[in-house]
Design an enzyme around this catalytic site. Structure first.
Site, mmCIF file in Angstrom:
data_model
loop_
_atom_site.group_PDB
_atom_site.id
_atom_site.type_symbol
_atom_site.label_atom_id
_atom_site.label_comp_id
_atom_site.label_asym_id
_atom_site.label_seq_id
_atom_site.Cartn_x
_atom_site.Cartn_y
_atom_site.Cartn_z
ATOM 1 N N PRO A 10 0.765 -1.523 0.035
ATOM 2 C CA PRO A 10 0.030 -0.016 0.044
ATOM 3 C C PRO A 10 0.688 1.323 0.094
ATOM 4 C CG PRO A 10 -0.108 -1.222 2.160
ATOM 5 C CD PRO A 10 0.646 -2.124 1.297
ATOM 6 N N ASN A 11 0.292 2.220 -0.906
ATOM 7 C CA ASN A 11 0.930 3.486 -0.938
ATOM 8 C C ASN A 11 2.078 3.675 -1.756
ATOM 9 O OD1 ASN A 11 -1.119 4.693 0.763
ATOM 10 N ND2 ASN A 11 -0.475 3.736 2.573
ATOM 11 N N ARG A 18 4.802 10.779 -2.582
ATOM 12 C CA ARG A 18 4.668 10.559 -1.061
ATOM 13 C C ARG A 18 6.069 10.953 -0.177
ATOM 14 N NH1 ARG A 18 4.767 4.300 1.247
ATOM 15 N NH2 ARG A 18 3.835 5.046 3.373
ATOM 16 N N TYR A 23 10.988 8.826 1.664
ATOM 17 C CA TYR A 23 11.106 7.613 0.379
ATOM 18 C C TYR A 23 11.853 8.162 -0.945
ATOM 19 C CZ TYR A 23 7.614 5.775 3.609
ATOM 20 O OH TYR A 23 6.970 5.223 4.821
ATOM 21 N N ASN A 74 7.960 -5.512 -0.819
ATOM 22 C CA ASN A 74 7.881 -4.258 0.330
ATOM 23 C C ASN A 74 6.336 -4.409 0.445
ATOM 24 O OD1 ASN A 74 7.617 -2.078 1.761
ATOM 25 N ND2 ASN A 74 8.637 -0.757 0.195
ATOM 26 N N ALA A 77 3.020 -0.676 4.961
ATOM 27 C CA ALA A 77 2.464 -0.825 6.480
ATOM 28 C C ALA A 77 2.177 -2.412 6.969
ATOM 29 C CB ALA A 77 1.404 0.099 6.762
ATOM 30 N N GLU A 98 12.485 -9.470 2.303
ATOM 31 C CA GLU A 98 11.422 -8.198 2.682
ATOM 32 C C GLU A 98 12.466 -6.947 2.239
ATOM 33 O OE1 GLU A 98 10.934 -8.433 6.736
ATOM 34 O OE2 GLU A 98 10.152 -6.470 6.848
ATOM 35 N N HIS A 100 12.512 -2.586 2.477
ATOM 36 C CA HIS A 100 12.148 -1.212 2.602
ATOM 37 C C HIS A 100 12.880 0.039 2.220
ATOM 38 C CE1 HIS A 100 9.288 -3.438 5.403
ATOM 39 N NE2 HIS A 100 10.103 -4.219 5.799
ATOM 40 N N ARG A 107 12.677 4.314 12.785
ATOM 41 C CA ARG A 107 11.680 5.321 12.711
ATOM 42 C C ARG A 107 10.783 5.126 13.875
ATOM 43 N NH1 ARG A 107 8.925 4.931 7.166
ATOM 44 N NH2 ARG A 107 7.798 6.743 7.766
#
Ligand code: DQA
Length: 153
Positions: A10-11, A18, A23, A74, A77, A98, A100, A107
């Site tokens: 998502p996103n 964004r 990012y 990725n 969330a 995985e 990111h 964070r």
């Protein structure tokens, strides 16, 4: 020829606009082009999928088990709380890396937990778009080192 699937959660379709301070400024399309170019260096066939919906990501993981040799994921969330995606990864035998863009461990507290990490072959976090390229490198490493990437339960 190995076939790999990159899954963006998502996103991530909004990459470039964004939160660029977190990012980066590169667009979703340009990052995908770089990933595909990088995969070609290893002579991997690379497809890309993005969804903002948990069930669609799970469906792609299920499809990937028959169509692809490995996945770079990725999960956005969902990384932090989707037991359903975790179980889908555990259910398939191909390696899932995985990735990111940001360093999730530096964070917000809620981002420090990855519920998918224990069932992935490994985690790459904090290198911007290069995290995806390193995800492709990781699959190459797994296949060249004789690691199955299957030991994920
Ligand atoms: C992310 C980190 C997640 O915490 C966040 O929800 C994202 C992107 C990353 O690539 O840094 O959507 O997965």
């Amino acid at each position: 020829m190995k076939k790999i699937l990159v899954i963006h959660g998502p996103n991530l379709n909004l990459l470039g606009e964004r939160e660029p301070g977190v990012y980066g400024n590169d667009s979703y399309e340009s990052i995908n082009n770089e990933i595909i170019e990088h995969a070609i260096k290893y002579q991997f066939h690379c497809d890309v999928f993005q969804s903002n919906h948990e069930g669609e990501i799970i469906d792609q993981l299920h499809l990937a088990r028959k169509k692809y040799d490995g996945v770079v994921l990725n999960a956005g969330a969902y990384t932090h709380y989707s037991y359903a995606i975790r179980d889908a990864i555990a259910a398939i035998r191909i390696p899932v890396i995985e990735v990111h863009l940001s360093n999730i461990h530096s964070r917000d507290e809620f981002r420090h937990t990855s519920v998918i990490a224990p069932v992935c072959a490994g985690q790459i976090s904090g290198f911007g778009k290069f995290s995806y390229l390193m995800g492709v490198d990781a699959l190459n490493y797994i296949w060249n080192s004789g690691e199955s990437g299957e030991d994920n339960d």
